[in-house]
Write an enzyme that holds these catalytic residues in place. Structure first.
Site, PDB file in Angstrom:
ATOM      1  N   ASN A 212       0.860  -1.193   0.000  1.00  0.00           N
ATOM      2  CA  ASN A 212       0.000   0.000   0.000  1.00  0.00           C
ATOM      3  C   ASN A 212       0.897   1.243   0.000  1.00  0.00           C
ATOM      4  O   ASN A 212       2.116   1.137   0.009  1.00  0.00           O
ATOM      5  CB  ASN A 212      -0.964  -0.034   1.192  1.00  0.00           C
ATOM      6  CG  ASN A 212      -0.223  -0.150   2.501  1.00  0.00           C
ATOM      7  OD1 ASN A 212       0.561   0.728   2.856  1.00  0.00           O
ATOM      8  ND2 ASN A 212      -0.429  -1.253   3.212  1.00  0.00           N
ATOM      9  N   ASP A 281      -5.370  -5.722   4.675  1.00  0.00           N
ATOM     10  CA  ASP A 281      -6.486  -6.489   5.244  1.00  0.00           C
ATOM     11  C   ASP A 281      -6.563  -7.896   4.667  1.00  0.00           C
ATOM     12  O   ASP A 281      -7.218  -8.766   5.248  1.00  0.00           O
ATOM     13  CB  ASP A 281      -7.807  -5.750   4.976  1.00  0.00           C
ATOM     14  CG  ASP A 281      -7.894  -4.484   5.810  1.00  0.00           C
ATOM     15  OD1 ASP A 281      -7.338  -4.480   6.924  1.00  0.00           O
ATOM     16  OD2 ASP A 281      -8.502  -3.496   5.359  1.00  0.00           O
ATOM     17  N   LYS A 291       8.353 -18.185  -9.114  1.00  0.00           N
ATOM     18  CA  LYS A 291       7.891 -16.953  -9.760  1.00  0.00           C
ATOM     19  C   LYS A 291       6.802 -17.271 -10.789  1.00  0.00           C
ATOM     20  O   LYS A 291       6.960 -18.216 -11.572  1.00  0.00           O
ATOM     21  CB  LYS A 291       9.106 -16.297 -10.447  1.00  0.00           C
ATOM     22  CG  LYS A 291       8.830 -14.954 -11.028  1.00  0.00           C
ATOM     23  CD  LYS A 291      10.036 -14.470 -11.813  1.00  0.00           C
ATOM     24  CE  LYS A 291       9.647 -13.236 -12.589  1.00  0.00           C
ATOM     25  NZ  LYS A 291      10.605 -12.942 -13.641  1.00  0.00           N
ATOM     26  N   PHE A 326      -5.600   4.409  14.213  1.00  0.00           N
ATOM     27  CA  PHE A 326      -5.825   5.397  13.166  1.00  0.00           C
ATOM     28  C   PHE A 326      -6.977   4.897  12.300  1.00  0.00           C
ATOM     29  O   PHE A 326      -7.217   3.698  12.236  1.00  0.00           O
ATOM     30  CB  PHE A 326      -4.572   5.572  12.301  1.00  0.00           C
ATOM     31  CG  PHE A 326      -3.569   6.521  12.889  1.00  0.00           C
ATOM     32  CD1 PHE A 326      -2.867   6.179  14.037  1.00  0.00           C
ATOM     33  CD2 PHE A 326      -3.345   7.762  12.309  1.00  0.00           C
ATOM     34  CE1 PHE A 326      -1.954   7.061  14.590  1.00  0.00           C
ATOM     35  CE2 PHE A 326      -2.431   8.649  12.854  1.00  0.00           C
ATOM     36  CZ  PHE A 326      -1.734   8.299  13.999  1.00  0.00           C
ATOM     37  N   LYS A 340     -15.012   2.177  14.172  1.00  0.00           N
ATOM     38  CA  LYS A 340     -13.732   1.480  14.395  1.00  0.00           C
ATOM     39  C   LYS A 340     -13.290   1.552  15.856  1.00  0.00           C
ATOM     40  O   LYS A 340     -12.762   0.586  16.399  1.00  0.00           O
ATOM     41  CB  LYS A 340     -12.641   2.057  13.488  1.00  0.00           C
ATOM     42  CG  LYS A 340     -12.752   1.548  12.067  1.00  0.00           C
ATOM     43  CD  LYS A 340     -11.702   2.129  11.140  1.00  0.00           C
ATOM     44  CE  LYS A 340     -12.031   1.733   9.693  1.00  0.00           C
ATOM     45  NZ  LYS A 340     -11.208   2.421   8.707  1.00  0.00           N
ATOM     46  N   LYS A 344     -12.731  -1.992  17.619  1.00  0.00           N
ATOM     47  CA  LYS A 344     -11.348  -2.345  17.919  1.00  0.00           C
ATOM     48  C   LYS A 344     -10.997  -2.102  19.387  1.00  0.00           C
ATOM     49  O   LYS A 344      -9.860  -2.270  19.795  1.00  0.00           O
ATOM     50  CB  LYS A 344     -10.406  -1.568  16.989  1.00  0.00           C
ATOM     51  CG  LYS A 344     -10.601  -1.953  15.503  1.00  0.00           C
ATOM     52  CD  LYS A 344      -9.748  -1.095  14.585  1.00  0.00           C
ATOM     53  CE  LYS A 344     -10.117  -1.298  13.131  1.00  0.00           C
ATOM     54  NZ  LYS A 344      -9.198  -2.163  12.390  1.00  0.00           N
TER      55      LYS A 344
HETATM   56  N1  CTP Z   1      -5.306  -2.226  11.543  1.00  0.00           N
HETATM   57  C1  CTP Z   1      -4.664  -3.304  12.059  1.00  0.00           C
HETATM   58  N2  CTP Z   1      -4.705  -4.496  11.409  1.00  0.00           N
HETATM   59  C2  CTP Z   1      -5.381  -4.620  10.247  1.00  0.00           C
HETATM   60  C3  CTP Z   1      -6.048  -3.486   9.706  1.00  0.00           C
HETATM   61  C4  CTP Z   1      -5.986  -2.301  10.374  1.00  0.00           C
HETATM   62  O1  CTP Z   1      -4.054  -3.190  13.124  1.00  0.00           O
HETATM   63  N3  CTP Z   1      -5.411  -5.788   9.619  1.00  0.00           N
HETATM   64  C5  CTP Z   1      -5.276  -0.955  12.312  1.00  0.00           C
HETATM   65  C6  CTP Z   1      -4.553   0.183  11.642  1.00  0.00           C
HETATM   66  O2  CTP Z   1      -3.194   0.223  12.021  1.00  0.00           O
HETATM   67  C7  CTP Z   1      -5.322   1.383  12.178  1.00  0.00           C
HETATM   68  C8  CTP Z   1      -6.725   0.858  12.352  1.00  0.00           C
HETATM   69  O3  CTP Z   1      -6.623  -0.548  12.433  1.00  0.00           O
HETATM   70  O4  CTP Z   1      -4.856   1.771  13.449  1.00  0.00           O
HETATM   71  C9  CTP Z   1      -7.680   1.214  11.232  1.00  0.00           C
HETATM   72  O5  CTP Z   1      -7.117   0.876   9.970  1.00  0.00           O
HETATM   73  P1  CTP Z   1      -7.921   1.149   8.648  1.00  0.00           P
HETATM   74  O6  CTP Z   1      -7.101   0.690   7.491  1.00  0.00           O
HETATM   75  O7  CTP Z   1      -8.431   2.548   8.662  1.00  0.00           O
HETATM   76  O8  CTP Z   1      -9.216   0.251   8.827  1.00  0.00           O
HETATM   77  P2  CTP Z   1      -9.549  -1.255   8.631  1.00  0.00           P
HETATM   78  O9  CTP Z   1      -9.743  -1.863   9.972  1.00  0.00           O
HETATM   79  O10 CTP Z   1      -8.552  -1.915   7.735  1.00  0.00           O
HETATM   80  O11 CTP Z   1     -10.983  -1.163   7.922  1.00  0.00           O
HETATM   81  P3  CTP Z   1     -11.360  -0.689   6.432  1.00  0.00           P
HETATM   82  O12 CTP Z   1     -10.187  -1.073   5.541  1.00  0.00           O
HETATM   83  O13 CTP Z   1     -12.570  -1.478   6.161  1.00  0.00           O
HETATM   84  O14 CTP Z   1     -11.597   0.783   6.489  1.00  0.00           O
END
Ligand code: CTP
Length: 401
Positions: A212, A281, A291, A326, A340, A344
């Protein structure tokens, strides 16, 4: 380093290592940052670099000895010792480290180090064997136990031709250590702050991965802020475009699964846990050990869900532990962030707009707001990541009280 209007005085003690020439750049960068820099060169340093350079860079008279005919009539070492906000000894030889540890005062710098109550920061530079010698190591321990700070040394090619530990660290690292040493509020002293930072990489095959746009800048700013406030800091680092700050422990975790494993282990001892990483995610269900070839013509990749690192930390939180996340959103910022924080089990969430020019991945600034567990929203002006980090730890500090 951020420009400051402060005219705090830093005594830059330069001792007789070949790295002395790098002290010129240190002097220049400190002046640029708004500090008044008083250079003090030992007799050996004067053999290696000239006073005129330091004078031109700092606009100040260089202190070269106890009985300098140009010295001011007041007892100069006492006056400077009292005035200085920091003593930075860069490069610091084994000799000055030994003299400072044992209280030997046989020239201007060693005498003044005894007289000052200002913080002292050493940037050692010497041959590997000299650095590793038990005498030097013992002297460093003595100084650390008295509250002196050290930055480096690093590894690399040394002037003596060998490769090993003993190089003075790069100037930006020294400037960071100066910022940490000069920071007045140490409200996180004694606390352990763990943070995830950067972006994860999920392998597709041995050469390709799903990643990302995270640069790691926010994580770096958070680590720096926590260090300045006196915390012990560990960064669980995915891919970062920026180097982590000197003084933080860094544990590299490339994938979400690796990150979750390290996070759960470190969270047990953490007082504050901040999830600033952009964690993928999804991961590839069966990454190929070979490969993928163009001759395959097409490629279907099956993605499965990754662990949610911060949720797992939130679920296992100890009493008194603060967990911050975040929320990176392109739409419905507040609504999604409020969901969230509950899901969380966080104490605080930094909701930030991504996908716009001045906020998000790789940018220097953020459009963000803080939301606490009661749902109170605090909107911030467009801020640098460093400013967000400062405000965030202000809130964390309040929550810890
Ligand atoms: N986060 C995490 N582990 C994951 C996904 C996210 O610890 N697999 C944490 C990120 O570091 C951040 C928070 O969760 O502190 C929110 O991340 P974000 O990418 O905004 O949200 P997601 O939980 O991934 O949800 P979505 O992609 O559906 O918005």
């Amino acid at each position: 380093m951020k420009r400051t209007t402060s005219s705090k005085e830093i005594v830059l003690g330069v001792t007789g290592s070949i790295a002395a020439y790098k002290a010129c750049e240190i002097a220049s960068r400190l002046v640029e940052s708004g500090y008044a820099v008083t250079p003090a060169l030992t007799a050996s340093a004067q053999e290696l670099v000239g006073s005129a350079t330091f004078e031109a860079l700092t606009g100040r008279r260089v202190i070269t000895g106890m009985f300098d005919p140009l010295a001011s009539p007041d007892i100069e070492h006492i006056a400077v010792a009292q005035r200085a906000a920091l003593f930075l000894i860069a490069p610091a030889t084994a000799n000055i480290i030994a003299k400072a540890a044992r209280g030997i005062a046989d020239d201007w710098l060693s005498t003044t180090l005894l007289a000052t109550r200002a913080p002292i920061l050493f940037a050692p530079a010497m041959n590997t064997n000299m650095y590793n010698h038990p005498a030097t190591q013992e002297n460093i321990e003595i100084l650390k136990s008295r509250g002196c700070a050290f930055v480096g040394p690093g590894s690399g090619r040394l002037a003596c031709g060998t490769v090993g530990l003993g190089r003075m660290v790069h100037v930006p690292r020294i400037l960071e250590a100066v910022e940490i040493a000069l920071h007045e509020t140490k409200d996180l002293a004694g606390l352990f702050v763990v943070l995830t930072a950067g972006g994860t990489r999920e392998p597709i095959d041995p050469v390709r991965f799903i990643a990302n746009r995270s640069s790691g800048k926010m994580g770096r700013a958070l680590a720096m802020e926590a260090l300045k406030r006196g915390a012990r800091v560990a960064i669980i680092a995915g891919h970062m475009d920026v180097p982590p700050p000197e003084g933080a422990e860094v544990i590299v975790a490339e994938t979400a699964k690796d990150m979750a494993e390290v996070a759960l282990s470190l969270a047990q001892d953490a007082d504050v846990f901040v999830g600033a990483a952009a964690v993928g995610d999804f991961r590839v269900q069966n990454p190929s050990s070979d490969k993928h070839k163009r001759s395959e013509k097409g490629l279907e990749i099956n993605l499965i869900e990754n662990p949610d690192v911060i949720s797992q930390v939130g679920a296992l939180r100890r009493d008194g532990q603060i967990v911050v996340g975040f929320a990176a959103e392109t739409a419905d910022l507040i609504k999604n962030a409020k969901t969230k924080i509950k899901q969380k089990q966080l104490d605080l969430i930094v909701a930030n707009q991504v996908g716009v020019e001045d906020s998000g991945f790789g940018t220097e600034t953020l459009r963000a707001c803080f939301i606490d567990s009661k749902g109170t929203v605090e909107e911030l002006d467009l801020s640098t990541k460093e400013e967000v980090a400062t405000l965030l730890f202000d809130r964390v500090s309040d929550l810890l009280d």
